[in-house]
Write a protein that holds these residues in place. Sequence first.
Motif, PDB file in Angstrom:
ATOM      1  N   ASP A   1       0.862   4.071  -2.838  1.00 15.93           N
ATOM      2  CA  ASP A   1       0.660   5.491  -2.530  1.00 15.93           C
ATOM      3  C   ASP A   1       1.702   6.349  -3.252  1.00 15.93           C
ATOM      4  O   ASP A   1       1.377   7.414  -3.803  1.00 15.93           O
ATOM      5  CB  ASP A   1       0.760   5.736  -1.023  1.00 15.93           C
TER       6      ASP A   1
ATOM      7  N   ARG B   1       0.825  -1.218   0.000  1.00 18.32           N
ATOM      8  CA  ARG B   1       0.000   0.000   0.000  1.00 18.32           C
ATOM      9  C   ARG B   1       0.856   1.262   0.000  1.00 18.32           C
ATOM     10  O   ARG B   1       0.559   2.241  -0.692  1.00 18.32           O
ATOM     11  CB  ARG B   1      -0.935  -0.019   1.205  1.00 18.32           C
TER      12      ARG B   1
ATOM     13  N   ARG C   1      -6.564   3.285  -4.827  1.00 18.93           N
ATOM     14  CA  ARG C   1      -5.703   4.452  -5.076  1.00 18.93           C
ATOM     15  C   ARG C   1      -5.833   4.956  -6.510  1.00 18.93           C
ATOM     16  O   ARG C   1      -4.995   5.721  -6.987  1.00 18.93           O
ATOM     17  CB  ARG C   1      -4.253   4.067  -4.756  1.00 18.93           C
TER      18      ARG C   1
END
Length: 414
Positions: free
Chosen positions: A30, A26, A74
Amino acid sequence: MRFGVNYTPSEGWFHHWLDFDLDSVRADLDSVAALGLDHIRVFPLWPYFQPNRTLIRPRAVEQLRSLAVAAGERGLDVNVDGLQGHLSSFDFLPAWTRTWHRRNLFTDPDILHAQAAYLRTLAAALADLPNFLGMTLGNEVNQFSAGPHPDPDRATGDQIDTWLERMLAACEEGAPGRLHLHAEYDATWYQDDMPFLPAQAARRGAVTAVHSWVFNGTAQRHGRASVPAEHHAAYLVELSKAWAEDPHRPVWLQEVGAPAPLVPAEHAAAFTEATVRNALDCPDLWGITWWCSHDVSRQLADFPELEYGLGLLTNERKPKDTALALARAAAAAAPAPAARTTALVVPADPARRSACAPGGPVYDAFFRLTADGARPTTVLDTRAADRAHLARRGITEVVPPDQVLPTPQGGTRS
């Protein structure tokens, strides 16, 4: 126009599947999303996911799905490569295909059945995700079919065509209607004895994929700031169109990077900007996917030196100048390119592909035209007099390579 990156995990490289850490993934995603990119290409390692011919590990498939879900959260779409295969100089083939169990990857019935089941399983696991683009059969699997691989699985062009058709069908069965394709390194376009053929690359699957690396002799011959180096990706995009049956078939620049020391770090951003700008001048370009997201950790041994620093981001997830250059391109509104009306004639005979390789007459002529300000594309010699075909592609001038004279610049940007 799509802008994305080939996802190389910042921790553990692709071995991260052995110690999968979703929080680390993650954080990586990001840092990718912060660049304004819209997709990633993901690489499950085949031996880790299918360690036995009849065992596809459910836990590994679940982890792949969790990565894809995290990407969607995302705003990142996901393409998944299946048969890894080969990555960054390392081969990753299951033990049930090698040594005591040696069987041909492209022709053995048991191997083909297992490969199809694996690809179908991965596709089906992601089929309901709105951000799942589709499957790529594998990363540059053509390198297993001929030299310079030290132990190739030899096959004929017809056998490869049968393999491609079956594997793409398996992906479609798993995830109907998605963007399923295959992707090879540039030997498909340049190497006379490669059984993966240009016509297959330009006709099989939903889009044509090209992988552009200037360490193939381009940068060595001409230098990092030369017309051939800065336009090599655009050349492959336009070269692929000679074999396409659809005059507007999409072409995906699926891999391209700035390899040191041929492109030193202090010049990588300029190389990135030029490569992207020139690729965007190619009609029917589907998108650009840079290699790669994060650097390879120096704690990992035996990679070729150039592989360690190819990331847009460091292992600490900090963007480099190349990342900022790609981010600027992704944020800009690029105008639609005009048709390329001048076509360079290329041989249809796959045994003459070396004419298109660095140092070959087609290659040299293309960049002479480019250096003179032309925007060439290509056409097969068997279609060069086909007025209907030329008209569909917007081609008004056909030029044989031997009629393109050297330019005063010698093909190098001033």
